[in-house]
Design an enzyme around this catalytic site. Structure first.
Site, PDB file in Angstrom:
ATOM      1  N   ASP A 257       1.199  -1.286   0.521  1.00 16.08           N
ATOM      2  CA  ASP A 257       0.149   0.175   0.110  1.00 16.08           C
ATOM      3  C   ASP A 257       0.928   1.115  -0.609  1.00 16.08           C
ATOM      4  O   ASP A 257       2.424   1.090   0.120  1.00 16.08           O
ATOM      5  CB  ASP A 257      -0.973   0.183   1.349  1.00 16.08           C
ATOM      6  CG  ASP A 257      -2.208   0.901   1.151  1.00 16.08           C
ATOM      7  OD1 ASP A 257      -2.395   1.142  -0.122  1.00 16.08           O
ATOM      8  OD2 ASP A 257      -2.782   1.424   2.354  1.00 16.08           O
TER       9      ASP A 257
ATOM     10  N   ASN B 240     -11.214  -3.358  -5.044  1.00 11.56           N
ATOM     11  CA  ASN B 240      -9.853  -1.593  -6.010  1.00 11.56           C
ATOM     12  C   ASN B 240     -10.716  -1.822  -7.247  1.00 11.56           C
ATOM     13  O   ASN B 240     -11.143  -0.165  -8.371  1.00 11.56           O
ATOM     14  CB  ASN B 240      -9.106  -2.085  -6.007  1.00 11.56           C
ATOM     15  CG  ASN B 240      -8.032  -2.045  -4.629  1.00 11.56           C
ATOM     16  OD1 ASN B 240      -6.963  -2.660  -5.077  1.00 11.56           O
ATOM     17  ND2 ASN B 240      -8.003  -1.267  -4.551  1.00 11.56           N
TER      18      ASN B 240
HETATM   19  C1  IPE Z   1      -5.461  -2.921  -0.172  1.00  9.47           C
HETATM   20  O1  IPE Z   1      -5.072  -1.384  -0.500  1.00  9.47           O
HETATM   21  C2  IPE Z   1      -5.046  -3.553  -1.340  1.00  9.47           C
HETATM   22  C3  IPE Z   1      -3.735  -4.101  -1.814  1.00  9.47           C
HETATM   23  C4  IPE Z   1      -3.267  -3.083  -1.352  1.00  9.47           C
HETATM   24  C5  IPE Z   1      -4.382  -4.482  -3.593  1.00  9.47           C
HETATM   25  P1  IPE Z   1      -6.554  -0.276  -0.755  1.00  9.47           P
HETATM   26  O2  IPE Z   1      -5.793   0.900  -0.512  1.00  9.47           O
HETATM   27  O3  IPE Z   1      -6.805  -0.912  -1.827  1.00  9.47           O
HETATM   28  O4  IPE Z   1      -7.025  -0.430   0.728  1.00  9.47           O
HETATM   29  P2  IPE Z   1      -7.561   0.845   1.738  1.00  9.47           P
HETATM   30  O5  IPE Z   1      -9.168   0.789   0.691  1.00  9.47           O
HETATM   31  O6  IPE Z   1      -7.059   1.831   2.465  1.00  9.47           O
HETATM   32  O7  IPE Z   1      -8.515  -0.553   2.612  1.00  9.47           O
HETATM   33  C1  IPE Z   2      -0.998  -0.233  -2.928  1.00  5.20           C
HETATM   34  O1  IPE Z   2      -1.685   1.220  -3.429  1.00  5.20           O
HETATM   35  C2  IPE Z   2      -1.416  -0.216  -4.729  1.00  5.20           C
HETATM   36  C3  IPE Z   2      -3.024  -1.300  -5.298  1.00  5.20           C
HETATM   37  C4  IPE Z   2      -4.151  -1.321  -4.169  1.00  5.20           C
HETATM   38  C5  IPE Z   2      -2.865  -1.516  -6.681  1.00  5.20           C
HETATM   39  P1  IPE Z   2      -2.710   2.569  -3.600  1.00  5.20           P
HETATM   40  O2  IPE Z   2      -2.658   2.637  -4.601  1.00  5.20           O
HETATM   41  O3  IPE Z   2      -3.514   2.256  -2.503  1.00  5.20           O
HETATM   42  O4  IPE Z   2      -1.857   3.813  -3.132  1.00  5.20           O
HETATM   43  P2  IPE Z   2      -2.354   4.831  -2.063  1.00  5.20           P
HETATM   44  O5  IPE Z   2      -2.700   3.962  -0.347  1.00  5.20           O
HETATM   45  O6  IPE Z   2      -3.420   5.607  -2.437  1.00  5.20           O
HETATM   46  O7  IPE Z   2      -1.540   5.967  -1.696  1.00  5.20           O
HETATM   47 MG    MG Z   3      -4.486   2.384  -0.809  1.00  2.74          MG
END
Ligand code: IPE
Ligand code: IPE
Ligand code: MG
Length: 252
Positions: free
Chosen positions: A29, A77
């Site tokens: 993340d 997502n």
């Molecule tokens: C969790 O991250 C999913 C992945 C890393 C693929 P998210 O960014 O989607 O999670 P939330 O929304 O902060 O809970």
């Molecule tokens: C994790 O990084 C990757 C996926 C969930 C695909 P994020 O895209 O959630 O990055 P932040 O949390 O918005 O910084």
């Molecule tokens: Mg995220």
């Protein structure tokens, strides 16, 4: 102790080889925030995140961690802007095509878990090819959770079990934890000993709900694209200090 990054090619000597996690799961993340901090589009963070994952996979191999699972795309997502979702699907496909040869050379066994039939056809084809080509490799077990949701996984397991009962292949009284696990996407994989989440969020976000019942949780403020071997070393150091009691009394 300060660790010389050069020495990180091999397991750092302060870690106990006999007490390494047998399976590490990562919630990758913070890609978007990493890019934002640099004034760049979110997709750049995802691109950089791929390099991070690639080195972590190599690091697990170099240090003797036999299984790595990475959360690449959750069932939630899909709710992101269409262009980001499309970018990610294309990125997964491109990376898979590009890395397959190298994974073969490095003896990696790749497996995808999640509701894969809902992914774009061309991505499904690359996924199928990579899993078939690498299935007899004997090196690290690399699992990628794509269109994965822990709740969805549990519901599909219930359905599969119910259908076996309905057809007379299974009796209700025979359903136990072992049978249940056999119907999860992760069937045959040991449960994670350590789950790492980057970017400081203290939540599981629907990842491996069943499998992490007794995993040690490690959260770091570091954003995923910056999660390097030094950071992994910190995570393993913290892990080795934990007293895993599994509901019993002191182990140490
Ligand atoms: C969790 O991250 C999913 C992945 C890393 C693929 P998210 O960014 O989607 O999670 P939330 O929304 O902060 O809970
Ligand atoms: C994790 O990084 C990757 C996926 C969930 C695909 P994020 O895209 O959630 O990055 P932040 O949390 O918005 O910084
Ligand atoms: Mg995220």
């Amino acid at each position: 102790m300060t660790v010389n990054p050069i020495s990180l090619k091999q397991l750092p000597p302060d870690l106990d080889r006999d007490r390494l996690p047998q399976h590490v799961a990562v919630i990758m993340d913070g890609n978007g925030r990493w890019a934002k901090q640099k004034g760049r589009p979110r997709i750049l963070g995802h691109q950089k995140g791929v390099d991070t994952l690639k080195d972590l996979l190599r690091c697990c191999r170099d240090w003797g961690v036999p299984a790595l699972t990475a959360y690449a795309f959750s069932t939630e997502n899909w709710g992101r802007p269409l262009e980001e979702v499309e970018f990610l699907m294309t990125l997964f496909e491109r990376v898979l095509r590009r890395e397959l040869q190298e994974m073969m050379e490095e003896n990696v066994r790749i497996r995808f878990v999640g509701n894969l039939v809902a992914l774009p056809d061309s991505l499904q084809q690359e996924i199928a090819r990579s899993m078939t080509d690498t299935q007899n490799n004997s090196g690290i077990q690399f699992t990628v959770a794509t269109n994965y949701g822990g709740r969805q996984e549990i519901v599909q397991a219930c359905r599969a079990i119910a259908s076996k009962v309905e057809q007379g292949y299974l009796r209700v009284e025979d359903i136990d934890e072992a049978i249940f696990e056999q119907h999860l996407y992760t069937q045959g994989l040991v449960n994670p000993d350590l789950i790492i989440r980057t970017s400081g969020e203290m939540r599981i976000s629907n990842f491996l709900l069943w499998q992490i019942a007794y995993a040690e949780i490690y959260v770091t403020e570091t954003l995923w694209p910056d999660f390097d071997r030094l950071e992994f070393h910190k995570a393993l150091t913290a892990y080795q200090k934990r007293d895993r009691r599994f509901g019993k009394v002191n182990n140490k």
